[in-house]
Design a protein around this motif. Sequence first.
Motif, mmCIF file in Angstrom:
data_model
loop_
_atom_site.group_PDB
_atom_site.id
_atom_site.type_symbol
_atom_site.label_atom_id
_atom_site.label_comp_id
_atom_site.label_asym_id
_atom_site.label_seq_id
_atom_site.Cartn_x
_atom_site.Cartn_y
_atom_site.Cartn_z
ATOM 1 N N HIS A 128 48.430 9.695 42.308
ATOM 2 C CA HIS A 128 47.345 10.510 42.231
ATOM 3 C C HIS A 128 48.079 11.693 41.969
ATOM 4 O O HIS A 128 49.486 12.086 42.607
ATOM 5 C CB HIS A 128 46.668 10.422 43.143
ATOM 6 C CG HIS A 128 47.773 11.519 44.660
ATOM 7 N ND1 HIS A 128 48.123 10.410 45.370
ATOM 8 C CD2 HIS A 128 46.666 12.150 45.314
ATOM 9 C CE1 HIS A 128 48.216 11.145 46.314
ATOM 10 N NE2 HIS A 128 47.788 12.161 46.378
ATOM 11 N N ASP A 130 47.216 16.440 43.335
ATOM 12 C CA ASP A 130 46.809 17.069 44.148
ATOM 13 C C ASP A 130 45.532 18.401 43.351
ATOM 14 O O ASP A 130 46.311 19.102 43.698
ATOM 15 C CB ASP A 130 47.184 17.558 45.395
ATOM 16 C CG ASP A 130 48.247 16.386 45.870
ATOM 17 O OD1 ASP A 130 47.597 15.038 46.055
ATOM 18 O OD2 ASP A 130 48.653 16.650 47.022
ATOM 19 N N HIS A 187 51.898 11.528 41.638
ATOM 20 C CA HIS A 187 52.394 11.199 43.179
ATOM 21 C C HIS A 187 52.096 9.406 44.202
ATOM 22 O O HIS A 187 50.865 9.623 43.412
ATOM 23 C CB HIS A 187 53.354 12.341 44.399
ATOM 24 C CG HIS A 187 51.977 12.614 44.747
ATOM 25 N ND1 HIS A 187 51.334 13.783 43.962
ATOM 26 C CD2 HIS A 187 51.481 12.956 46.095
ATOM 27 C CE1 HIS A 187 50.524 14.248 44.770
ATOM 28 N NE2 HIS A 187 50.463 13.126 45.814
ATOM 29 N N ARG A 205 47.023 22.530 52.995
ATOM 30 C CA ARG A 205 46.737 22.978 51.077
ATOM 31 C C ARG A 205 46.152 24.997 51.492
ATOM 32 O O ARG A 205 45.918 24.608 52.282
ATOM 33 C CB ARG A 205 45.528 22.060 51.079
ATOM 34 C CG ARG A 205 45.842 20.715 50.876
ATOM 35 C CD ARG A 205 45.117 19.990 50.593
ATOM 36 N NE ARG A 205 45.579 18.470 50.838
ATOM 37 C CZ ARG A 205 45.572 17.315 49.923
ATOM 38 N NH1 ARG A 205 44.823 17.592 48.901
ATOM 39 N NH2 ARG A 205 46.681 16.538 50.149
HETATM 40 MN MN LIG Z 1 48.764 13.697 47.007
#
Ligand SMILES: [Mn+2]
Length: 213
Positions: A128, A130, A187, A205
């Motif tokens: 996936h 982010d 990743h 984040r």
């Molecule tokens: Mn991730």
Amino acid sequence: MQLDLLANGDRGAGEVVRFTLPDADVTLWPGFLARSEADRGLVALQRELVWRQDTIQMWGRTYDVPRLQQWCADPGLCYTWSGIRMEPAPWHPLLLALRGRLRALLGIDFNSALANLYRDGRDTVGWHADDEPELGEAPIIASVSLGATRDFVLRHRRRRELPVTTIPLEHGSLLVMRGATQACWEHALPRRLRVAAPRVNLTFRVARAEGSI
Ligand SMILES: [Mn+2]
Ligand SMILES: O=C(O)CCC(=O)C(=O)O
């Protein structure tokens, strides 16, 4: 995998490894946390975070997500992933302390952290990026690892002729991804059946409130 060692010497807090990958900006601080801090953090977070066992629906069946998770964030910042909506849990003091350390190192005020607990090498996260809309364009992700060393793998989304890059993430390390990394690369954390010990990963984040996307 090409490494460009910016600072040599013992595994001190200052050692930085910059990965020279096309269309990516990935940097590793192997000794971000002192050994004793990392040891204490691993024990405290395993015990004190309220770990969720989420489930996903696939082809009409329900499966456990192969890891435990928690989303810690400033009030009002929700996180939606594969249809799972997470309301923010309050900041654990240790996560707040790490947030301060990251602000000092990177000059970024992270407002949220996704915590993952991999109970052993059977727990994983699949390919996936982010790149959720609430993270905005070119998000910066700061990933702190505690516990068992696990391989973190990266592959280019389009240029499949490029080799998969493997970065073993050790106890107390910090990996920072920024720039085009999420747009151009995916990743994952693959299964490693010989790993018996747990690992906690924290990805800090900067999320925007839903209304502001
Ligand atoms: Mn991730
Ligand atoms: O556990 C890791 O190192 C990666 C976790 C991850 O990619 C995520 O939570 O988005």
